[in-house]
Design a protein around this motif. Structure first.
Motif, PDB file in Angstrom:
ATOM      1  N   GLN A 164     -10.631  17.364   9.209  1.00 44.24           N
ATOM      2  CA  GLN A 164     -11.613  16.934   8.303  1.00 44.24           C
ATOM      3  C   GLN A 164     -10.278  16.208   7.076  1.00 44.24           C
ATOM      4  N   VAL A 165     -10.761  15.519   6.308  1.00 46.72           N
ATOM      5  CA  VAL A 165     -10.138  14.787   5.487  1.00 46.72           C
ATOM      6  C   VAL A 165     -10.864  14.171   3.886  1.00 46.72           C
ATOM      7  N   ASP A 166     -10.077  14.196   2.765  1.00 49.13           N
ATOM      8  CA  ASP A 166     -11.109  13.638   1.818  1.00 49.13           C
ATOM      9  C   ASP A 166     -10.316  12.505   1.345  1.00 49.13           C
ATOM     10  N   LEU A 167     -11.460  11.124   1.868  1.00 49.86           N
ATOM     11  CA  LEU A 167     -10.007   9.400   1.821  1.00 49.86           C
ATOM     12  C   LEU A 167     -10.198   9.682  -0.101  1.00 49.86           C
ATOM     13  N   LEU A 190     -11.070  15.993  -3.416  1.00 50.34           N
ATOM     14  CA  LEU A 190      -9.756  16.642  -4.159  1.00 50.34           C
ATOM     15  C   LEU A 190      -8.211  15.948  -3.569  1.00 50.34           C
ATOM     16  N   SER A 191      -9.045  14.897  -2.960  1.00 47.91           N
ATOM     17  CA  SER A 191      -7.582  13.889  -2.581  1.00 47.91           C
ATOM     18  C   SER A 191      -7.019  13.447  -3.948  1.00 47.91           C
ATOM     19  N   PRO A 192      -5.815  12.863  -4.187  1.00 62.21           N
ATOM     20  CA  PRO A 192      -5.487  11.671  -5.212  1.00 62.21           C
ATOM     21  C   PRO A 192      -6.460  10.927  -5.777  1.00 62.21           C
ATOM     22  N   ARG A 193      -6.296  10.080  -7.129  1.00 62.82           N
ATOM     23  CA  ARG A 193      -6.863   8.957  -7.050  1.00 62.82           C
ATOM     24  C   ARG A 193      -6.098   7.883  -7.448  1.00 62.82           C
ATOM     25  N   SER A 194      -6.623   6.626  -7.239  1.00 62.02           N
ATOM     26  CA  SER A 194      -5.845   5.517  -7.354  1.00 62.02           C
ATOM     27  C   SER A 194      -6.673   4.194  -7.359  1.00 62.02           C
ATOM     28  N   THR A 195      -6.210   3.556  -8.044  1.00 62.37           N
ATOM     29  CA  THR A 195      -6.823   2.097  -8.681  1.00 62.37           C
ATOM     30  C   THR A 195      -6.807   0.929  -7.290  1.00 62.37           C
ATOM     31  N   GLU A 196      -6.256   1.219  -6.481  1.00 56.83           N
ATOM     32  CA  GLU A 196      -6.180   1.009  -5.363  1.00 56.83           C
ATOM     33  C   GLU A 196      -6.971   1.134  -4.417  1.00 56.83           C
ATOM     34  N   MET A 197      -8.577   0.663  -3.538  1.00 59.35           N
ATOM     35  CA  MET A 197      -9.007   1.306  -2.503  1.00 59.35           C
ATOM     36  C   MET A 197      -8.928   0.014  -1.106  1.00 59.35           C
ATOM     37  N   ASN A 198      -8.539   0.217  -0.711  1.00 60.56           N
ATOM     38  CA  ASN A 198      -9.003  -1.303   0.236  1.00 60.56           C
ATOM     39  C   ASN A 198      -8.485  -0.125   1.957  1.00 60.56           C
ATOM     40  N   ALA A 228      -5.967   3.774   5.690  1.00 58.24           N
ATOM     41  CA  ALA A 228      -5.228   4.231   7.163  1.00 58.24           C
ATOM     42  C   ALA A 228      -3.668   4.267   7.028  1.00 58.24           C
ATOM     43  N   GLN A 229      -3.185   4.070   6.397  1.00 52.94           N
ATOM     44  CA  GLN A 229      -1.745   4.083   5.149  1.00 52.94           C
ATOM     45  C   GLN A 229      -1.036   6.079   5.055  1.00 52.94           C
ATOM     46  N   ASP A 230      -2.136   6.234   4.259  1.00 52.22           N
ATOM     47  CA  ASP A 230      -2.784   7.353   4.265  1.00 52.22           C
ATOM     48  C   ASP A 230      -3.322   7.727   5.468  1.00 52.22           C
ATOM     49  N   LEU A 231      -4.201   7.851   6.453  1.00 60.59           N
ATOM     50  CA  LEU A 231      -3.741   9.351   7.492  1.00 60.59           C
ATOM     51  C   LEU A 231      -2.575   8.856   8.352  1.00 60.59           C
ATOM     52  N   LEU A 232      -1.746   7.711   8.233  1.00 62.44           N
ATOM     53  CA  LEU A 232      -0.678   7.949   8.556  1.00 62.44           C
ATOM     54  C   LEU A 232       0.651   9.176   8.576  1.00 62.44           C
ATOM     55  N   GLU A 233       0.169   9.054   6.913  1.00 62.31           N
ATOM     56  CA  GLU A 233       0.918   8.948   6.678  1.00 62.31           C
ATOM     57  C   GLU A 233       0.375  11.026   6.695  1.00 62.31           C
ATOM     58  N   LEU A 234      -0.586  11.212   6.799  1.00 54.10           N
ATOM     59  CA  LEU A 234      -1.160  12.972   6.972  1.00 54.10           C
ATOM     60  C   LEU A 234      -0.706  13.372   8.488  1.00 54.10           C
ATOM     61  N   PHE A 235      -1.071  12.259   9.504  1.00 61.17           N
ATOM     62  CA  PHE A 235      -1.058  12.597  10.449  1.00 61.17           C
ATOM     63  C   PHE A 235       0.537  13.135  10.985  1.00 61.17           C
ATOM     64  N   ASP A 236       1.434  12.495  10.502  1.00 60.65           N
ATOM     65  CA  ASP A 236       3.625  13.009  10.492  1.00 60.65           C
ATOM     66  C   ASP A 236       3.648  13.338  10.055  1.00 60.65           C
ATOM     67  N   ASP A 237       2.506  14.686   8.776  1.00 60.45           N
ATOM     68  CA  ASP A 237       3.077  15.082   7.826  1.00 60.45           C
ATOM     69  C   ASP A 237       2.594  16.919   8.304  1.00 60.45           C
ATOM     70  N   LEU A 238       1.963  16.464   9.907  1.00 64.15           N
ATOM     71  CA  LEU A 238       0.521  17.901  10.201  1.00 64.15           C
ATOM     72  C   LEU A 238       1.420  17.085  12.190  1.00 64.15           C
ATOM     73  N   ASN A 246       0.932  -0.880   0.158  1.00 67.55           N
ATOM     74  CA  ASN A 246      -0.047  -0.507  -0.107  1.00 67.55           C
ATOM     75  C   ASN A 246       1.306   1.430   0.365  1.00 67.55           C
ATOM     76  N   PHE A 247       0.334   2.409  -0.672  1.00 70.45           N
ATOM     77  CA  PHE A 247       1.095   3.487  -0.921  1.00 70.45           C
ATOM     78  C   PHE A 247       0.938   4.395  -0.414  1.00 70.45           C
ATOM     79  N   ALA A 248       0.971   5.110   0.209  1.00 73.16           N
ATOM     80  CA  ALA A 248      -0.340   6.274   0.517  1.00 73.16           C
ATOM     81  C   ALA A 248      -0.026   7.559  -0.193  1.00 73.16           C
ATOM     82  N   MET A 249      -0.672   8.410   0.160  1.00 68.18           N
ATOM     83  CA  MET A 249      -1.424   9.277  -0.668  1.00 68.18           C
ATOM     84  C   MET A 249      -1.422  10.501   0.217  1.00 68.18           C
ATOM     85  N   LYS A 250      -0.960  11.835  -0.615  1.00 64.76           N
ATOM     86  CA  LYS A 250      -1.272  12.699  -0.004  1.00 64.76           C
ATOM     87  C   LYS A 250      -2.854  13.227   0.024  1.00 64.76           C
ATOM     88  N   LEU A 251      -3.251  13.509   1.024  1.00 60.81           N
ATOM     89  CA  LEU A 251      -4.735  13.337   0.845  1.00 60.81           C
ATOM     90  C   LEU A 251      -4.700  15.169   1.635  1.00 60.81           C
TER      91      LEU A 251
END
Length: 259
Positions: free
Chosen positions: A51-54, A59-67, A72-82, A2-7
């Motif tokens: 508040q986040v866009d999943l 306006l969050s990025p698009r991906s073919t992966e949706m699970n 969760a990895q996206d959210l964790l990266e956002l926590f780290d970034d902030l 799972n590759f995280a995306m910048k939400l």
């Protein structure tokens, strides 16, 4: 993998005490970061509100992966970034499952968890086929005005509230959620991979008239969230926070800010 995306997100922290834990609000399927706005407005005097866009929404990025591991990895990266070390995490429906999945990869980053009308189970049901059909009908008709889109959707959808909810993500003829991927990955969205027992406080808010949290799911909830407690909101369905916001907010405040 799972590759995280910048939400895409909105952070409001100007009104709350400096030492208050942030409250993270996560929307459900077909939603965006505005959907839990009634909760955000009420919580922000006491907590920074994130508040986040999943992924594949708003306006969050698009991906073919949706699970859920990916979300969760996206959210964790956002926590780290902030620089969010620990938070109160509140999610509705798909957002509740994303929050629960976060407990598996970052158990100590969540102080308390609130799941609004969803259980940690594989529902194995297709509840949204009519919605997908109505969305695609609007696209195929080439409509650009919300009024025309609403009229077409009323031919197949009976609930006006659902139509208006969907149209919040309709802008100039485009949907701000990734319809092909959500349809392709739908089994992952209604599905669930069990998470390790998370031994911290969790609140499951249930709409009395909703089928999403049932007595038969008690064992699944207790095994994965052994400190879980339940709160039933009378006379409400799946969109309990929109139908009975005062009751939901009372339950959330009692849980996250006990006197």
């Amino acid at each position: 993998m799972n590759f995280a995306m910048k939400l895409n997100y909105r952070l409001q922290s100007d009104q709350s005490p400096a030492d208050a834990l942030p409250a993270v609000l996560i929307h459900g399927l077909f939603g965006n970061l505005d959907n839990l706005g009634v909760l955000a407005r009420d919580l922000k005097p006491d907590h920074p509100v994130l508040q986040v866009d999943l992924r594949n929404h708003g306006l969050s990025p698009r991906s073919t992966e949706m699970n859920y591991p990916a979300m969760a990895q996206d959210l964790l990266e956002l926590f780290d970034d902030l620089d969010i070390g620990k938070a109160l995490v509140i999610g509705h429906s798909m957002g509740g499952k994303a929050a629960m999945a976060l407990t598996a990869i970052a158990p100590e980053r969540i102080e308390k968890l609130v799941s609004i009308d969803v259980a940690p189970v594989d529902y194995a049901l297709r509840r949204h086929d009519k919605i997908f059909a109505a969305i695609n009908a609007v696209t195929e008709a080439g409509l650009t005005q919300r009024s025309a889109a609403a009229a077409l959707m009323r031919e197949s959808l009976a609930e006006e509230g659902v139509i208006q909810f969907l149209l919040k993500s309709f802008h100039e003829g485009e949907w701000r959620f990734n319809v092909p991927v959500l349809l392709d990955q739908y089994e992952n969205i209604v599905g669930w991979q069990k998470v390790p027992a998370w031994p911290h406080p969790a609140l499951f808010i249930r709409g009395e008239l909703s089928p999403y949290i049932q007595d038969k799911f008690r064992g699944d909830i207790a095994r994965q969230f052994p400190q879980a407690r339940a709160h039933v909101v009378a006379g409400s369905g799946h969109w309990v926070h929109a139908e009975k916001p005062e009751a939901v907010l009372r339950a959330i405040h009692r849980f996250i800010d006990p006197v």
